[in-house]
Design a protein around this motif. Sequence first.
Motif, PDB file in Angstrom:
ATOM      1  N   GLU A 109       0.856  -1.179   0.000  1.00 33.51           N
ATOM      2  CA  GLU A 109       0.000   0.000   0.000  1.00 33.51           C
ATOM      3  C   GLU A 109       0.896   1.233   0.000  1.00 33.51           C
ATOM      4  O   GLU A 109       1.866   1.295   0.761  1.00 33.51           O
ATOM      5  CB  GLU A 109      -0.918   0.018   1.221  1.00 33.51           C
ATOM      6  N   LEU A 110       0.577   2.198  -0.854  1.00 36.44           N
ATOM      7  CA  LEU A 110       1.376   3.411  -0.955  1.00 36.44           C
ATOM      8  C   LEU A 110       0.677   4.573  -0.268  1.00 36.44           C
ATOM      9  O   LEU A 110      -0.515   4.796  -0.488  1.00 36.44           O
ATOM     10  CB  LEU A 110       1.621   3.765  -2.426  1.00 36.44           C
ATOM     11  N   ASP A 111       1.420   5.292   0.554  1.00 32.98           N
ATOM     12  CA  ASP A 111       0.865   6.469   1.211  1.00 32.98           C
ATOM     13  C   ASP A 111       1.272   7.728   0.437  1.00 32.98           C
ATOM     14  O   ASP A 111       1.863   7.660  -0.643  1.00 32.98           O
ATOM     15  CB  ASP A 111       1.331   6.546   2.667  1.00 32.98           C
ATOM     16  N   GLY A 112       0.956   8.882   1.005  1.00 33.04           N
ATOM     17  CA  GLY A 112       1.227  10.131   0.315  1.00 33.04           C
ATOM     18  C   GLY A 112       2.701  10.369   0.051  1.00 33.04           C
ATOM     19  O   GLY A 112       3.084  10.888  -1.008  1.00 33.04           O
ATOM     20  N   SER A 113       3.573   9.979   0.991  1.00 33.31           N
ATOM     21  CA  SER A 113       5.009  10.181   0.785  1.00 33.31           C
ATOM     22  C   SER A 113       5.531   9.315  -0.358  1.00 33.31           C
ATOM     23  O   SER A 113       6.394   9.747  -1.130  1.00 33.31           O
ATOM     24  CB  SER A 113       5.771   9.866   2.073  1.00 33.31           C
ATOM     25  N   ASP A 114       5.010   8.095  -0.474  1.00 32.71           N
ATOM     26  CA  ASP A 114       5.427   7.230  -1.580  1.00 32.71           C
ATOM     27  C   ASP A 114       5.006   7.801  -2.924  1.00 32.71           C
ATOM     28  O   ASP A 114       5.783   7.798  -3.891  1.00 32.71           O
ATOM     29  CB  ASP A 114       4.830   5.825  -1.411  1.00 32.71           C
ATOM     30  N   VAL A 115       3.767   8.292  -3.009  1.00 30.72           N
ATOM     31  CA  VAL A 115       3.285   8.873  -4.257  1.00 30.72           C
ATOM     32  C   VAL A 115       4.079  10.131  -4.606  1.00 30.72           C
ATOM     33  O   VAL A 115       4.370  10.396  -5.779  1.00 30.72           O
ATOM     34  CB  VAL A 115       1.780   9.184  -4.166  1.00 30.72           C
ATOM     35  N   THR A 116       4.466  10.897  -3.586  1.00 29.95           N
ATOM     36  CA  THR A 116       5.305  12.073  -3.834  1.00 29.95           C
ATOM     37  C   THR A 116       6.646  11.669  -4.419  1.00 29.95           C
ATOM     38  O   THR A 116       7.161  12.313  -5.346  1.00 29.95           O
ATOM     39  CB  THR A 116       5.517  12.858  -2.536  1.00 29.95           C
ATOM     40  N   ARG A 117       7.235  10.593  -3.904  1.00 24.92           N
ATOM     41  CA  ARG A 117       8.501  10.090  -4.464  1.00 24.92           C
ATOM     42  C   ARG A 117       8.329   9.681  -5.917  1.00 24.92           C
ATOM     43  O   ARG A 117       9.233   9.886  -6.739  1.00 24.92           O
ATOM     44  CB  ARG A 117       9.005   8.903  -3.642  1.00 24.92           C
ATOM     45  N   ILE A 118       7.190   9.077  -6.250  1.00 24.45           N
ATOM     46  CA  ILE A 118       6.933   8.689  -7.642  1.00 24.45           C
ATOM     47  C   ILE A 118       6.953   9.926  -8.539  1.00 24.45           C
ATOM     48  O   ILE A 118       7.555   9.931  -9.617  1.00 24.45           O
ATOM     49  CB  ILE A 118       5.577   7.965  -7.761  1.00 24.45           C
ATOM     50  N   GLY A 119       6.282  10.995  -8.088  1.00 25.83           N
ATOM     51  CA  GLY A 119       6.263  12.223  -8.877  1.00 25.83           C
ATOM     52  C   GLY A 119       7.635  12.842  -9.038  1.00 25.83           C
ATOM     53  O   GLY A 119       7.980  13.343 -10.104  1.00 25.83           O
ATOM     54  N   LEU A 120       8.453  12.781  -7.984  1.00 25.09           N
ATOM     55  CA  LEU A 120       9.786  13.373  -8.046  1.00 25.09           C
ATOM     56  C   LEU A 120      10.734  12.591  -8.935  1.00 25.09           C
ATOM     57  O   LEU A 120      11.742  13.132  -9.396  1.00 25.09           O
ATOM     58  CB  LEU A 120      10.372  13.484  -6.633  1.00 25.09           C
ATOM     59  N   THR A 121      10.449  11.311  -9.167  1.00 22.00           N
ATOM     60  CA  THR A 121      11.332  10.473  -9.984  1.00 22.00           C
ATOM     61  C   THR A 121      10.782  10.208 -11.377  1.00 22.00           C
ATOM     62  O   THR A 121      11.389   9.452 -12.139  1.00 22.00           O
ATOM     63  CB  THR A 121      11.571   9.122  -9.285  1.00 22.00           C
ATOM     64  N   ASP A 122       9.649  10.800 -11.734  1.00 26.95           N
ATOM     65  CA  ASP A 122       9.035  10.564 -13.037  1.00 26.95           C
ATOM     66  C   ASP A 122       9.476  11.648 -14.013  1.00 26.95           C
ATOM     67  O   ASP A 122       9.170  12.822 -13.817  1.00 26.95           O
ATOM     68  CB  ASP A 122       7.506  10.564 -12.912  1.00 26.95           C
ATOM     69  N   PRO A 123      10.201  11.273 -15.096  1.00 23.20           N
ATOM     70  CA  PRO A 123      10.710  12.293 -16.029  1.00 23.20           C
ATOM     71  C   PRO A 123       9.713  12.703 -17.094  1.00 23.20           C
ATOM     72  O   PRO A 123      10.018  13.545 -17.932  1.00 23.20           O
ATOM     73  CB  PRO A 123      11.907  11.579 -16.676  1.00 23.20           C
ATOM     74  N   ARG A 124       8.501  12.149 -17.102  1.00 22.24           N
ATOM     75  CA  ARG A 124       7.594  12.391 -18.219  1.00 22.24           C
ATOM     76  C   ARG A 124       7.091  13.827 -18.308  1.00 22.24           C
ATOM     77  O   ARG A 124       6.798  14.334 -19.392  1.00 22.24           O
ATOM     78  CB  ARG A 124       6.412  11.415 -18.154  1.00 22.24           C
TER      79      ARG A 124
END
Length: 501
Positions: free
Chosen positions: A168-183
Amino acid sequence: MGTDGWLRTTPLAVFFFLGRTVKGLVSNFANVAASAAGLLILIKQHVLIAAAGVAIGLVLLVVVALTKYWFFQFRVEEDGVRIRQGVLRKTQLDMRFDRIQGISTEQSLLYRVLGLVTVRFTTAGAAGDEGHLPAVTPEFVARLRQRLDAKPVPPAESNAVGTEVLLELDGSDVTRIGLTDPRVFQFALVVAALMPAFGGAYEEAYEWAAKLATQSLAMLVNLGPLLGVLTVLALFLGVVLVFLVGSVVVAFLRYHGYELRQQGSVFRASAGLLTRKDVTVDVGKLQQLTVRQGPVMGWMQRHRVQALPAGGGPAVGEMPDDAQKLVVPIAGARTVENLRERVFGSEGRHVSVLPRDSRFALFSPYAIWPPVLWVGVAPAIVASAVVTTMFGSVGFVCLSWAVIVAIVACQRWRRRGYLHDDDILVCRSGFLGYRVEAALFRKAQQVSVSQSPLQRRKDLASLHVYFATGSVTLAYVDCDTAKRLRDYILYRAASSRLAWH
């Protein structure tokens, strides 16, 4: 209801077909840019004609969506699902339940309010979603899944007995996804490259930007060297921050409330803020496990995992659509290894899919030579000779291209490696980050060994292994090793009594 047992979905499926029509039109950025530029010019010259054209276009979109809905029919039978569609060109799609790799659902905000979902089917051998049923009820989806699963799954029971939540992903995990997504940055580059297509509007924007830049430069000169540098740095950081915030927002739209769970032999992943997507894949139908780790994710000690069924995407190394594969957008090392054990079971217990594992064997350093010679040295010499003839000694700067290619080739060679046991092959590649592909020997569909002239001289070879999801190449390995692996993989694939999908 149609004739002969053929059914239509609810009239709200019109919104689905409308969305598909609009998506098809805007999928080509060049066409959109040209159309927008033409519309802007027309608005300046003839506002009423432009407004009438927009109105007619919207009416046509609605008419097309209504027509597609009316000619869309389906029927669920004992052995599979039948779908008929098309206005002028009639098509009928027959999908047997034993060929369906998984059922994915998508629920837009409107459908969520109305209690409806869109079903997407992925079958073996298909390059994408082979069929879809828009605007159906969750109870209908539950009955379809019961037909596919070995054990019936009670509807709307995500935490029932036998269901294990893996991640399960919380808000901090989703934030990390956004910070590492180059799209988001890639999208900004595409928009910047297409700006010239806007004609006069682009010229006006360019003049405004040039005037603003001139005024800003004058202000920076008046501020002094130190304050000028600090101001430029602050502006740059502000632009980067805007893009990062946009990337995080997109990540929350896609992965808010992400949950990965397993019930029996079935993986299910669901996520989404406005549009809720649910992907279902049977473990036995997964063909390949891919682990990616970019530079930022490496610093965060996180990974992105993709599990592909047969036909779930293009060749290895490309990025297939998330709707056709099981995606874990961010995971730690322990979760990655847990997924490997669940996907491959008792097979492949003695390998790892973590990119930084020390057991990866490197390829021969001779793998560096071909790109350096043919991509670096040869073009650099030709370009240097041509530029030197035209502009003098400045042409020797072109020779630096060979140095750049050599550095890139060395870095790619350092990232590449492979390991295997009696059941599984794992291949690693990358440049700044890592990409690891893992697949079972018994699911190989074709294996071959090739040798270039350089490889023959050095007693090396390249092993090519083809799976339903693409191919894996072990380049520049010992020739005897490549041949032994080829023979062993073919033996495992031919002698296995287990289904490959």
